[in-house]
Design an enzyme around this catalytic site. Sequence first.
Site: not given
Ligand code: FPP
Length: 239
Positions: A22, A39, A133
């Site tokens: 997060d 992201h 893993l």
């Molecule tokens: C949370 O940060 C993150 C997400 C909802 C998406 C995360 C996904 C990725 C980085 C891709 C990962 C991929 C794999 C295959 C594992 P947020 O956007 O909710 O952050 P915020 O709360 O600060 O807005």
Amino acid sequence: MFIKKEELNLNTLPKHIAFIIDGNGRWAKKRGMPRSFGHKMGMQTVKKIVTDCYDLGIKVVSIFAFSAENWKRPKKEVDYLFNLFYEYLTKNKSLFLEKNIQFRVMGDYTKLPKDLSDEIESVINLTKNNSKLILNIGINYGGQDEILRAVNLAIKDGKELLTKEDFENYLFTKNLSNPDLIIRTSGEERLSNFMLWQCAYSELYFTKTYWPSFNKKQLEKALINYQKRNRKFGAIKEE
Ligand code: FPP
């Protein structure tokens, strides 16, 4: 005064670590960048942390990458995330084979764009016999949905009275151990519908660090903290 540095005990590491990643958006905003950049960097962190866990000998890593509720985000962001997943899989599948990593998914990935769901299915099949893993990714995943789905599958199979073990065979995590440790980044202190059945005895660790800044040092800090806990599973255990 000399302060002894706390050290990680490699003999009492958790078998299964689950991450609620997060803070990508806030990390980017703090730097005056678009959420998509957060992201992108978050994806780099996923790669690094999975490697760190692999090197430590962790057996199962679960990652909450896209919740069933994340569809409520703007389409542009959702599409960007799906492209990142796709890229991650195409770029990493040979590494999974080389390193003996099994790729699994929790969640209904059939609802994702077809090219992505086909790729997911292909990588699951390609790596299904790998065992060093297990990388278990939550995509279009919600813990309540998972429990309801399991109940409905059991009903469909004509089951009436289920044991705990029977029930667990209907979960996405069939044959996986439950997380010993759940780490959530970004300062939020809740589970947000993640692994609700499986978290019954998980140790929870929260850090204010945003996911893209989470690194090996912080992982070790979380693990040292975990190693100080007295896990009792409902029984009495001497300190
Ligand atoms: C949370 O940060 C993150 C997400 C909802 C998406 C995360 C996904 C990725 C980085 C891709 C990962 C991929 C794999 C295959 C594992 P947020 O956007 O909710 O952050 P915020 O709360 O600060 O807005």
